[in-house]
Write a protein that holds these residues in place. Structure first.
Motif, PDB file in Angstrom:
ATOM      1  N   LYS A 228      89.177  18.630   2.965  1.00  0.00           N
ATOM      2  CA  LYS A 228      88.586  17.969   4.140  1.00  0.00           C
ATOM      3  C   LYS A 228      89.409  18.252   5.393  1.00  0.00           C
ATOM      4  N   ALA A 229      90.735  18.089   5.287  1.00  0.00           N
ATOM      5  CA  ALA A 229      91.597  18.309   6.445  1.00  0.00           C
ATOM      6  C   ALA A 229      91.511  19.758   6.916  1.00  0.00           C
ATOM      7  N   SER A 230      91.514  20.698   5.973  1.00  0.00           N
ATOM      8  CA  SER A 230      91.452  22.118   6.328  1.00  0.00           C
ATOM      9  C   SER A 230      90.138  22.448   7.014  1.00  0.00           C
ATOM     10  N   ARG A 231      89.049  21.960   6.482  1.00  0.00           N
ATOM     11  CA  ARG A 231      87.742  22.258   7.074  1.00  0.00           C
ATOM     12  C   ARG A 231      87.560  21.574   8.415  1.00  0.00           C
ATOM     13  N   LEU A 232      88.150  20.408   8.572  1.00  0.00           N
ATOM     14  CA  LEU A 232      88.080  19.722   9.857  1.00  0.00           C
ATOM     15  C   LEU A 232      88.867  20.481  10.906  1.00  0.00           C
ATOM     16  N   GLU A 233      90.066  20.950  10.544  1.00  0.00           N
ATOM     17  CA  GLU A 233      90.918  21.682  11.483  1.00  0.00           C
ATOM     18  C   GLU A 233      90.298  23.006  11.909  1.00  0.00           C
ATOM     19  N   THR A 234      89.615  23.675  10.995  1.00  0.00           N
ATOM     20  CA  THR A 234      89.044  24.986  11.309  1.00  0.00           C
ATOM     21  C   THR A 234      87.634  24.899  11.877  1.00  0.00           C
ATOM     22  N   GLY A 235      87.120  23.681  12.031  1.00  0.00           N
ATOM     23  CA  GLY A 235      85.803  23.515  12.635  1.00  0.00           C
ATOM     24  C   GLY A 235      84.639  23.777  11.704  1.00  0.00           C
ATOM     25  N   ILE A 236      84.905  23.902  10.385  1.00  0.00           N
ATOM     26  CA  ILE A 236      83.809  24.142   9.444  1.00  0.00           C
ATOM     27  C   ILE A 236      82.931  22.897   9.333  1.00  0.00           C
ATOM     28  N   PHE A 237      83.556  21.718   9.361  1.00  0.00           N
ATOM     29  CA  PHE A 237      82.800  20.473   9.367  1.00  0.00           C
ATOM     30  C   PHE A 237      82.474  20.112  10.813  1.00  0.00           C
ATOM     31  N   ALA A 238      81.231  20.187  11.187  1.00  0.00           N
ATOM     32  CA  ALA A 238      80.831  19.836  12.549  1.00  0.00           C
ATOM     33  C   ALA A 238      80.631  18.326  12.637  1.00  0.00           C
ATOM     34  N   MET A 239      81.177  17.728  13.681  1.00  0.00           N
ATOM     35  CA  MET A 239      81.008  16.294  13.899  1.00  0.00           C
ATOM     36  C   MET A 239      79.867  16.066  14.874  1.00  0.00           C
ATOM     37  N   ASP A 240      79.159  14.963  14.682  1.00  0.00           N
ATOM     38  CA  ASP A 240      77.996  14.661  15.511  1.00  0.00           C
ATOM     39  C   ASP A 240      78.096  13.224  16.024  1.00  0.00           C
ATOM     40  N   PRO A 241      78.943  12.985  17.041  1.00  0.00           N
ATOM     41  CA  PRO A 241      79.100  11.621  17.559  1.00  0.00           C
ATOM     42  C   PRO A 241      77.822  11.135  18.245  1.00  0.00           C
ATOM     43  N   GLN A 242      77.409   9.935  17.879  1.00  0.00           N
ATOM     44  CA  GLN A 242      76.263   9.269  18.495  1.00  0.00           C
ATOM     45  C   GLN A 242      76.640   7.807  18.723  1.00  0.00           C
ATOM     46  N   VAL A 243      75.873   7.111  19.549  1.00  0.00           N
ATOM     47  CA  VAL A 243      76.138   5.695  19.785  1.00  0.00           C
ATOM     48  C   VAL A 243      75.599   4.886  18.608  1.00  0.00           C
ATOM     49  N   HIS A 244      76.487   4.123  17.960  1.00  0.00           N
ATOM     50  CA  HIS A 244      76.137   3.288  16.813  1.00  0.00           C
ATOM     51  C   HIS A 244      76.725   1.898  16.998  1.00  0.00           C
ATOM     52  N   GLY A 245      76.203   0.962  16.233  1.00  0.00           N
ATOM     53  CA  GLY A 245      76.808  -0.358  16.170  1.00  0.00           C
ATOM     54  C   GLY A 245      78.079  -0.299  15.324  1.00  0.00           C
ATOM     55  N   VAL A 246      79.152  -0.890  15.814  1.00  0.00           N
ATOM     56  CA  VAL A 246      80.431  -0.853  15.107  1.00  0.00           C
ATOM     57  C   VAL A 246      80.384  -1.679  13.825  1.00  0.00           C
ATOM     58  N   GLN A 247      79.506  -2.668  13.765  1.00  0.00           N
ATOM     59  CA  GLN A 247      79.401  -3.510  12.563  1.00  0.00           C
ATOM     60  C   GLN A 247      79.092  -2.673  11.321  1.00  0.00           C
ATOM     61  N   ARG A 248      78.357  -1.589  11.491  1.00  0.00           N
ATOM     62  CA  ARG A 248      78.038  -0.728  10.347  1.00  0.00           C
ATOM     63  C   ARG A 248      79.303  -0.111   9.760  1.00  0.00           C
ATOM     64  N   LEU A 249      80.247   0.236  10.619  1.00  0.00           N
ATOM     65  CA  LEU A 249      81.523   0.754  10.139  1.00  0.00           C
ATOM     66  C   LEU A 249      82.269  -0.304   9.339  1.00  0.00           C
ATOM     67  N   LEU A 250      82.321  -1.526   9.889  1.00  0.00           N
ATOM     68  CA  LEU A 250      83.047  -2.606   9.221  1.00  0.00           C
ATOM     69  C   LEU A 250      82.433  -2.907   7.860  1.00  0.00           C
ATOM     70  N   ASP A 251      81.099  -2.952   7.802  1.00  0.00           N
ATOM     71  CA  ASP A 251      80.423  -3.243   6.535  1.00  0.00           C
ATOM     72  C   ASP A 251      80.740  -2.175   5.488  1.00  0.00           C
ATOM     73  N   ALA A 252      80.692  -0.914   5.897  1.00  0.00           N
ATOM     74  CA  ALA A 252      80.956   0.179   4.960  1.00  0.00           C
ATOM     75  C   ALA A 252      82.378   0.105   4.415  1.00  0.00           C
ATOM     76  N   VAL A 253      83.326  -0.222   5.276  1.00  0.00           N
ATOM     77  CA  VAL A 253      84.726  -0.293   4.849  1.00  0.00           C
ATOM     78  C   VAL A 253      84.967  -1.502   3.951  1.00  0.00           C
ATOM     79  N   LEU A 254      84.321  -2.621   4.248  1.00  0.00           N
ATOM     80  CA  LEU A 254      84.480  -3.803   3.406  1.00  0.00           C
ATOM     81  C   LEU A 254      83.963  -3.543   1.998  1.00  0.00           C
ATOM     82  N   ILE A 255      82.801  -2.909   1.899  1.00  0.00           N
ATOM     83  CA  ILE A 255      82.242  -2.592   0.575  1.00  0.00           C
ATOM     84  C   ILE A 255      83.184  -1.685  -0.197  1.00  0.00           C
ATOM     85  N   GLN A 256      83.765  -0.712   0.489  1.00  0.00           N
ATOM     86  CA  GLN A 256      84.633   0.260  -0.160  1.00  0.00           C
ATOM     87  C   GLN A 256      85.986  -0.334  -0.562  1.00  0.00           C
ATOM     88  N   GLY A 257      86.473  -1.305   0.216  1.00  0.00           N
ATOM     89  CA  GLY A 257      87.832  -1.788  -0.015  1.00  0.00           C
ATOM     90  C   GLY A 257      87.956  -3.093  -0.766  1.00  0.00           C
TER      91      GLY A 257
END
Length: 300
Positions: free
Chosen positions: A140-169
């Motif tokens: 993951k780190a290698s592909r991120l550094e070399t630009g193989i993984f393209a990121m697509d930032p969009q406007v989202h609600g931050v609560q979705r991030l918190l919910d995903a992390v709570l479920i995972q942790g």
């Protein structure tokens, strides 16, 4: 007109001609230098042949310098490609052996083993999981550094991030006897949902890993004019000031936690992700008083 006048006129004409030649030569040299610098900027520079005249000597020196710089850049790109290919090959070639190790370790654990062998099977499974996680994270780190993984930032609600992390942790928090909570929020920010959820979980996982039993890890959100800050706060051992500048380095492990689980790459990956989204991570910590990681995401 006398002989002296003719001589003066000839000298004047020669001076004018020489001046025009120097002006033209200077313009030509500047134009060539500009072309070389432009080619170096866009990566298309290649050294050409130059004569040994004084103006061209400067061009030749600059050309040799730029050619060396361009050659170094091309060599660096080739080395990155080699490293990327190597990591991908390692990931591909080790996938089946690691899966087999984990499978047979699981089968051994299900059998009727003496206590000593049961412990050995558990250690085998634990190390297999650690190896699998390490290889996946490196890829993951290698592909991120070399630009193989393209990121697509969009406007989202931050609560979705918190919910995903709570479920995972939550499972890990329960296993370690910790409290994991998050304050609800209606804030919004601009981020890549998949990558940022992973970056935030790396911060949470780091807090869960080093907070002692009975402790707590709390997530909260603060809004500013340009950024939205997601804070991950724990009441763990804290981080000495002398180590705070180094903990985001790849494979860095602090002196006090080197005997504990961890690979020292989660914080590095989190910072890489957030930086590429136009954000940053800030750390506030003191030994014995816990730590607070603040993940700043741009609002626009």
């Amino acid at each position: 007109m006398g002989a002296g006048g003719y001589v003066c006129l000839v000298l004047a004409l020669l001076g004018l001609g020489f001046g025009l030649y120097q002006w033209y030569s200077g313009r030509r040299t500047l134009r060539r230098l500009d072309e070389m610098l432009s080619a170096a900027v866009d990566g298309s520079f290649r050294e050409n042949a130059f004569d040994e005249s004084v103006p061209s000597a400067l061009e030749a020196k600059l050309a040799r310098f730029l050619n060396g710089s361009a050659s170094s850049t091309r060599n660096l790109e080739r080395e990155r490609e080699v490293v990327q290919t190597l990591i991908s090959d390692i990931s591909h070639q080790t996938r089946t052996p690691i899966a087999n190790i984990l499978l047979y370790a699981s089968l051994l654990a299900e059998g009727d083993l003496p206590p000593e062998q049961a412990e050995q099977a558990a250690v085998l499974a634990q190390q297999g999981e650690k190896l699998s996680f390490l290889i996946q994270t490196l890829v993951k780190a290698s592909r991120l550094e070399t630009g193989i993984f393209a990121m697509d930032p969009q406007v989202h609600g931050v609560q979705r991030l918190l919910d995903a992390v709570l479920i995972q942790g939550r499972q890990k928090a329960r296993e370690r006897g910790l409290s994991l909570t998050a304050e609800p929020t209606s804030a919004q920010a601009r981020f890549d949902e998949k990558w940022t959820a992973e970056a935030l979980y790396n911060l949470v996982d780091n807090a869960l890993k080093y907070t002692p039993q009975g402790g707590k890890v709390a997530l909260s959100v603060r809004e500013f004019e340009l950024f939205c800050a997601i804070q991950v706060e724990d009441n763990g051992p804290g981080i000495p000031e002398g180590e705070q500048g180094a903990i985001f380095g790849r494979f860095y492990r602090g002196e006090a936690v080197r005997d504990q689980e961890g690979l020292g790459i989660g914080l590095y990956l989190a910072r890489e992700v957030v930086t590429r989204e136009g954000g940053y991570i800030r750390l506030n910590s003191s030994p014995g008083q816990g730590s607070r990681f603040s993940l700043y995401l741009p609002k626009e």
